[in-house]
Design a protein around this motif. Structure first.
Motif, mmCIF file in Angstrom:
data_model
loop_
_atom_site.group_PDB
_atom_site.id
_atom_site.type_symbol
_atom_site.label_atom_id
_atom_site.label_comp_id
_atom_site.label_asym_id
_atom_site.label_seq_id
_atom_site.Cartn_x
_atom_site.Cartn_y
_atom_site.Cartn_z
ATOM 1 N N HIS A 1 0.831 -1.204 0.000
ATOM 2 C CA HIS A 1 0.000 0.000 0.000
ATOM 3 C C HIS A 1 0.866 1.255 0.000
ATOM 4 C CE1 HIS A 1 0.643 -0.746 4.350
ATOM 5 N NE2 HIS A 1 0.635 0.561 4.447
ATOM 6 N N VAL A 2 2.093 1.148 0.555
ATOM 7 C CA VAL A 2 2.997 2.299 0.551
ATOM 8 C C VAL A 2 3.499 2.540 -0.873
ATOM 9 C CG1 VAL A 2 5.066 3.291 1.566
ATOM 10 C CG2 VAL A 2 3.676 1.709 2.893
ATOM 11 N N LYS A 3 3.810 1.432 -1.544
ATOM 12 C CA LYS A 3 4.336 1.528 -2.904
ATOM 13 C C LYS A 3 3.264 2.016 -3.882
ATOM 14 C CE LYS A 3 7.856 -1.401 -4.997
ATOM 15 N NZ LYS A 3 8.267 -2.801 -5.141
ATOM 16 N N LEU A 4 2.008 1.672 -3.597
ATOM 17 C CA LEU A 4 0.927 2.067 -4.509
ATOM 18 C C LEU A 4 0.535 3.530 -4.312
ATOM 19 C CD1 LEU A 4 -1.349 -1.094 -4.416
ATOM 20 C CD2 LEU A 4 0.013 -0.274 -6.325
ATOM 21 N N ALA A 5 0.797 4.053 -3.115
ATOM 22 C CA ALA A 5 0.451 5.455 -2.859
ATOM 23 C C ALA A 5 1.568 6.334 -3.408
ATOM 24 C CB ALA A 5 0.281 5.676 -1.357
ATOM 25 N N VAL A 6 1.457 6.723 -4.684
ATOM 26 C CA VAL A 6 2.491 7.529 -5.334
ATOM 27 C C VAL A 6 2.444 8.950 -4.758
ATOM 28 C CG1 VAL A 6 3.277 8.431 -7.551
ATOM 29 C CG2 VAL A 6 2.291 6.147 -7.412
ATOM 30 N N PRO A 7 3.605 9.501 -4.356
ATOM 31 C CA PRO A 7 3.599 10.866 -3.821
ATOM 32 C C PRO A 7 2.985 11.856 -4.826
ATOM 33 C CG PRO A 7 5.766 9.853 -3.570
ATOM 34 C CD PRO A 7 4.941 8.922 -4.375
ATOM 35 N N LYS A 8 2.347 12.925 -4.301
ATOM 36 C CA LYS A 8 1.576 13.837 -5.164
ATOM 37 C C LYS A 8 2.447 14.520 -6.215
ATOM 38 C CE LYS A 8 -2.692 14.549 -2.962
ATOM 39 N NZ LYS A 8 -2.493 14.002 -1.589
ATOM 40 N N ASP A 9 3.709 14.822 -5.855
ATOM 41 C CA ASP A 9 4.546 15.553 -6.806
ATOM 42 C C ASP A 9 5.186 14.656 -7.852
ATOM 43 O OD1 ASP A 9 5.843 14.481 -4.610
ATOM 44 O OD2 ASP A 9 7.596 15.755 -4.860
ATOM 45 N N LYS A 10 4.986 13.337 -7.737
ATOM 46 C CA LYS A 10 5.560 12.419 -8.715
ATOM 47 C C LYS A 10 4.443 11.854 -9.590
ATOM 48 C CE LYS A 10 9.788 12.373 -6.958
ATOM 49 N NZ LYS A 10 9.590 13.276 -5.860
ATOM 50 N N LYS A 11 4.819 11.453 -10.797
ATOM 51 C CA LYS A 11 3.815 10.872 -11.674
ATOM 52 C C LYS A 11 4.239 9.482 -12.083
ATOM 53 C CE LYS A 11 1.001 11.687 -15.695
ATOM 54 N NZ LYS A 11 0.968 10.257 -15.839
ATOM 55 N N CYS A 12 3.332 8.539 -11.936
ATOM 56 C CA CYS A 12 3.630 7.177 -12.359
ATOM 57 C C CYS A 12 3.077 6.977 -13.754
ATOM 58 C CB CYS A 12 3.020 6.185 -11.373
ATOM 59 S SG CYS A 12 3.234 4.506 -11.904
ATOM 60 N N SER A 13 3.916 6.576 -14.703
ATOM 61 C CA SER A 13 3.440 6.414 -16.071
ATOM 62 C C SER A 13 3.413 4.964 -16.509
ATOM 63 C CB SER A 13 4.323 7.221 -17.025
ATOM 64 O OG SER A 13 5.655 6.774 -16.908
#
Lengths: 448, 287, 333
Positions: A150-162
């Protein structure tokens, strides 16, 4: 997006003999043992806090220890029975850790778990609900690092997962648990990948599988036609392809910057076994109480892949595989390149244990050590392009400032240097010492 | 012929004179004004450069001493009070009295008491073994016996006993510089106040596990049974984290706790042998 | 459990490579060259090789056993390789006592005084050779002519090397085109039917050894290719500028000890740099220095000096030239 044509990472790497003895042995469930020991720290982060007491009756799937902070994980009972004690036990970490001991009585599951065999492919939950489900049901990375999902899935707001990268590489010799899982639970795994994609809001997922598993590649390629956005990639066999940074490099040609997390490249990496666990959690409401473990070794009479209740002692697995051979000199949890040696057979299995390997005495002792002849084979083998001989020597002489400026903290501890060293020098032993000291020094500096 | 000699003499003399002038000006230019007392203080220090005072070497310590307002907290463990007093006299200050101390190993897990359960195969280094696992025995707190302290000791005061596999610290050679204390990954070495005739009473165990676990791993482990705590009349014993600790400053060497300890984890060193009571009576009858 | 389990840090498996295997790999790669030297120089080649190998190994044994009182490690094969390389750098008719003195310098001075295998900054065989060259200049610079297998040991007919012919000729004011007629043909130079040290004459045998070393992954291509490449480039420029006084690149590569030096001496693990970037720099340094010594220096041949000079720069290169780390400069697009 740039895709590479050659399907492996460019620098370093080795080709250890594979010994995939169990790649054609189907997964069998391991009989529930008489008692289990469930360690309270099976993941990276704070140890969970027990919520049951001695004498309590527990059912299979019931929460017995709650997450202790954000980077932590819930732990569920893998059996039904009575809590006999909460005590310390020597576990795979090498030290005594708290654990919950349960005496098994019957096999009574909690009602919320869907135990039917039907495959549910419709994903009903919203992304936030998926992440919540992973947290609640104690899903952690099953590749070995056991980072809470769940930590890994919660991408920080300033980063973008593509892009989502799924690690089906299994580059360690001997291990076959992910291989068998992809073959036998391919559809469920792909749905799990879909769920992860939804949680991460990404359109693309790449599954990397080494070309020594052609049957799994074929099988998933066939199945993936029904799933949009999932592509299966056959990769050239080379260790350590399964290391997060190397896999991202192989598949997307992006390099994770030194000292940063993989999300800097826009990629999130999950293991295939984690994807399957996510499927079971989200679609079947089943917590992480079982995992596939490869039990193997050249001297074992019946090596195999077993679906193991977490907390079953290692000797129950060895019994199922034909009993402990007399000449056993070393038992390793995980792969032979990065796994940890176990101290006895009473150690419980945990979430991160992908395999148990038994080595005969003759193969369990290190060879003689000679002087470094500066052959540079360790430099050629290092996937991070470091200079292992230099880092090891400086650590040995306690020159830790030097090791820090030579980027010892970039080391992924894959063991390629020690593996190749013709003089048999324990390079990684010293590098680990240097790395832990440097990390400690940096932490103290930050406190000041 | 003679002209060659003369030319040579003149040219060499000129060269020497020019060099001397250059040297003189360079020396003037780069002259560093330094307190001359630093040299005197350094000469008085033992020149062991062990770092026991907390400074990198004797020179740094001498600089600190000269610069210091008072000598509070400044002490040379190697030289002891005498050296500090003579330096204080030199600098016109007063030195505090520091108790001389000696390093003591808080573990007695010999192979006889603490059976081996695994075999460690790797670099002979306590730190590396400690980072890997709890050690060849089942005790997570005990001595690993790879001798990091031996390597750290600059005074040859520590050696590993081949029978007990534990380090032995020589009271005569130990200067209490603390290098071994820092080197031990399990924090098993303590600097304790030196007593008369090098007598010592201490708990030779650092095991923080519960009594039942500790005693299973090692027969001479402290099991925190509280017996010693009750028998001590001077409040020198405290029990924390499942193990007893004897404060060397409060201990009066009455040896009551030693007799009381059920697991023999309290050690008495350099005491005359106890005369069993029966024997004493026999002697009186005979005498 | 009655038997105690072993516990150690990962990795728990090890590749089958050992120092001994690597050293014997080099010995195997030298076999064609040894055969070629026996074919061209006869009994003298066998005697010289045997003498150098036996004296190197014995001296290492004696030093380790009686002076250092350390475990003897002659079985690792490094003294054997040093002995072979020393022998291949000598004329085949050199007196035995000189070989023994050369071996003593190679093993005793250049290797063991620095702490034995892995610690010597200079290539031991080359130190031995250069010591002999300076101490016994006449013996070291009169080479037997390649008279075939039947050549005797001491009574061999001597002949000059192509390099010496060119050097003398240029000094006497002859032009290259005239001198080229005096030296053996290119085919003879490739086969090795020319005067010179035992190991440096046969280009073809050395190249077979090179291919074997590459195939077995004992060395990488970087050093040999950069030595030969830089030498070729440097001499080509001079040759194009003035073909009358400068010989062409093919002559420079095939004559003297360039191939032996580039393939076997410069690639010595201990005294060569460790990462590819510095390997290429080191190789280019050797190539250019060799050309400079040959063309403008007082010695006809300069490979050994060039390698020893570049050996001195190796610690510097290892310290200041670093490979680009993974994730150091990131250009993600």
């Amino acid at each position: 997006m740039i895709y590479k044509t050659s399907h492996t990472f460019p620098k370093g790497g080795i080709h250890p003999p594979e010994y995939k003895l169990t790649q054609n042995v189907p997964i069998k469930p391991l009989p529930v043992p008489k008692s289990v020991i469930i360690p309270l720290s099976q993941h990276i982060g704070a140890a969970s806090a027990p919520v049951v007491a001695k004498g309590d009756h527990v059912k299979t799937g019931q929460v017995i220890a709650a997450a202790n902070g954000f980077v932590s994980s819930n732990i569920h009972s893998s059996v039904s029975g009575v809590v006999s004690k909460i005590d310390t036990v020597i576990d795979a970490s090498g030290y005594r850790q708290s654990a919950i001991f349960i005496d098994v009585q019957g096999d009574e599951w909690i009602d919320s778990i869907d135990r039917s065999v039907s495959v549910i492919s419709e994903i009903e939950l919203a992304p936030e609900q998926i992440i919540e489900k992973c947290r609640e049901l104690g899903i952690v990375g099953l590749g070995g690092a056991t980072f809470p999902s769940h930590v890994k899935l919660a991408v920080p707001k300033d980063k973008k997962c593509s892009i989502l990268i799924i690690n089906g590489v299994e580059c360690e010799p001997y291990l076959t648990s992910d291989h068998r899982l992809m073959l036998e639970k391919g559809e469920e795994t792909l749905i799990g990948i879909k769920i992860l994609m939804k949680a991460l809001h990404v359109e693309k997922a790449m599954v990397g599988i080494e070309s020594n598993k052609p049957d799994a590649i074929e099988h998933l390629k066939e199945l993936s036609k029904r799933f949009d956005g999932i592509s299966i990639h056959s990769l050239t066999v080379k260790y350590p392809q399964g290391a997060e940074k190397q896999l991202i490099k192989t598949l997307t040609n992006r390099e994770v910057p030194s000292g940063k997390l993989p999300i800097e490249t826009g990629a999130v990496v999950h293991n295939v076994a984690t994807a399957y666990a996510v499927y079971e959690a989200v679609q079947k409401n089943k917590p992480l109480i079982e995992r596939v473990v490869t039990i193997t070794g050249k001297s074992l009479s019946a090596p195999g892949n077993y679906l193991v209740r977490i907390g079953s002692p290692v000797n129950s697995l060895i019994e199922a595989a034909g009993g402990l051979p007399d000449d056993t000199g070393k038992i390793v949890s995980g792969g032979p390149m990065m796994g940890k040696a176990l101290q006895n057979t009473g150690i419980p299995t945990s979430k991160g244990m992908s395999g148990i390997i038994l080595f005969p005495a003759s193969e369990s002792i290190r060879g003689e050590t000679g002087p470094c002849i500066r052959c540079a084979k360790c430099i050629a083998a290092c996937p991070m392009n470091l200079e292992p001989h230099l880092l090891a020597n400086a650590s040995m002489k306690a020159m830790f400032e030097r090791t820090e400026s030579e980027r010892i903290t970039d080391c992924v501890e894959c063991g390629s240097c020690s593996y190749t060293c013709p003089a048999g020098r324990p390079l990684l032993d010293y590098i680990r010492l240097g790395k832990s000291t440097v990390i400690k020094m940096a932490r103290e500096r930050n406190l000041k | 012929m003679s002209s060659t000699v003369i030319v040579t003499i003149i040219s060499l003399s000129l060269l020497a004179a020019v060099s001397a002038i250059i040297l003189y000006f360079v020396a003037q230019k780069f002259h560093v004004v330094e307190d001359p007392r630093i040299d005197d203080v350094q000469a008085a220090l033992p020149a062991a450069n062990c770092g026991g005072c907390g400074y990198a070497g004797c020179r740094n310590f001498a600089e600190a001493l000269v610069a210091a307002e008072t000598f509070d907290g400044l002490n040379c463990p190697v030289g002891g009070n005498e050296v500090m007093k003579s330096i204080a006299g030199m600098l016109g200050k007063t030195a505090g009295e520091a108790d001389p101390s000696v390093a003591v190993l808080l573990c007695n897990g010999t192979p006889q008491y603490r059976p081996k359960t695994t075999r460690y195969d790797g670099v002979v280094s306590c730190q590396i073994q400690h980072n890997l696992y709890l050690g060849e025995t089942n005790c997570s707190y005990g001595c690993l016996g790879d001798g990091d302290c031996v390597k750290a000791c600059g005074f040859d005061a520590i050696m590993i006993d081949s029978e007990t596999m534990l380090p032995v610290i020589s009271d005569d050679k130990c200067v209490a510089c603390g290098a071994c204390v820092k080197s031990c990954p399990r924090h098993l070495i303590e600097l304790r106040k030196k007593a008369k005739k090098d007598r010592k009473i201490y708990v030779a165990c650092s095991n923080c596990d519960k009594g039942a676990v500790a005693i299973k791993a090692c027969k001479v482990a402290c099991i925190a049974c509280n017996k010693c705590l009750k028998v001590c009349e001077f409040g020198a014993i405290t029990i924390e984290k499942n193990r007893a600790y004897i404060d060397a400053k409060k201990c009066t060497f009455c040896r009551k706790c030693v007799a009381e300890c059920s697991t023999h984890s309290i050690m008495e060193v350099n005491f005359p042998p106890r005369k069993p009571k029966v024997e004493t009576e026999m002697l009186t009858i005979n005498g | 459990m009655n038997n105690q389990l072993n516990v150690s840090l990962s990795p728990h498996i090890h590749g089958r490579e050992t120092t001994q295997k690597l050293m014997f790999g080099v010995v195997v790669a030298l076999i064609p060259t040894i055969i070629a030297s026996v074919i061209f120089f006869g009994a003298g080649a066998i005697i010289t090789t045997a003498a150098a190998v036996i004296s190197c190994v014995t001296i290492e044994y004696l030093i380790q056993r009686f002076m250092l009182r350390k475990p003897v490690s002659i079985t690792d094969g490094s003294a054997l390789v040093t002995g072979l390389l020393l022998a291949l750098n000598l004329p085949s008719n050199i007196p035995l006592y000189m070989i023994v003195i050369g071996s003593m310098v190679a093993i005793g001075v250049a290797k063991m005084t620095f702490g034995g295998l892995g610690n010597n900054p200079f290539n031991p065989a080359l130190v031995g050779r250069v010591f002999m060259l300076i101490s016994f200049p006449s013996h070291m610079t009169t080479w037997p002519a390649p008279a075939g297998f039947a050549t005797g040991y001491i009574d061999a007919v001597t002949g000059a090397t192509p390099l010496a012919i060119i050097k003398e000729g240029i000094k006497n004011g002859e032009s290259i085109s005239e001198l080229m007629l005096k030296i053996p043909s290119t085919a003879e130079m490739i086969l090795g039917k020319i005067g010179g040290s035992m190991g440096e004459v046969s280009a073809i045998a050395l190249i077979i050894g090179f291919i074997y070393l590459l195939y077995k992954k004992i060395i990488t291509w970087h050093i040999p290719v950069s030595v030969i490449g830089s030498l070729a480039l440097f001499t080509s420029i001079l040759w194009i500028a003035n073909p009358d006084i400068y010989a062409g690149p093919s002559f420079h590569i095939l004559s003297g000890g360039v191939l032996l030096g580039a393939i076997f001496m410069a690639t010595d693990y201990v005294t060569s740099p460790m990462n590819p970037k510095s390997m290429i720099l080191y190789g280019c340094g050797i190539g250019i220095l060799t050309a400079i010594i040959r063309i403008w220096g007082s010695f006809p041949e300069g490979v050994s000096f060039a390698i020893l000079i570049m050996n001195a720069f190796v610690p510097l290169m290892n310290t200041y030239i670093k490979p680009k780390r993974f994730g150091e400069e990131v250009k993600n697009g």
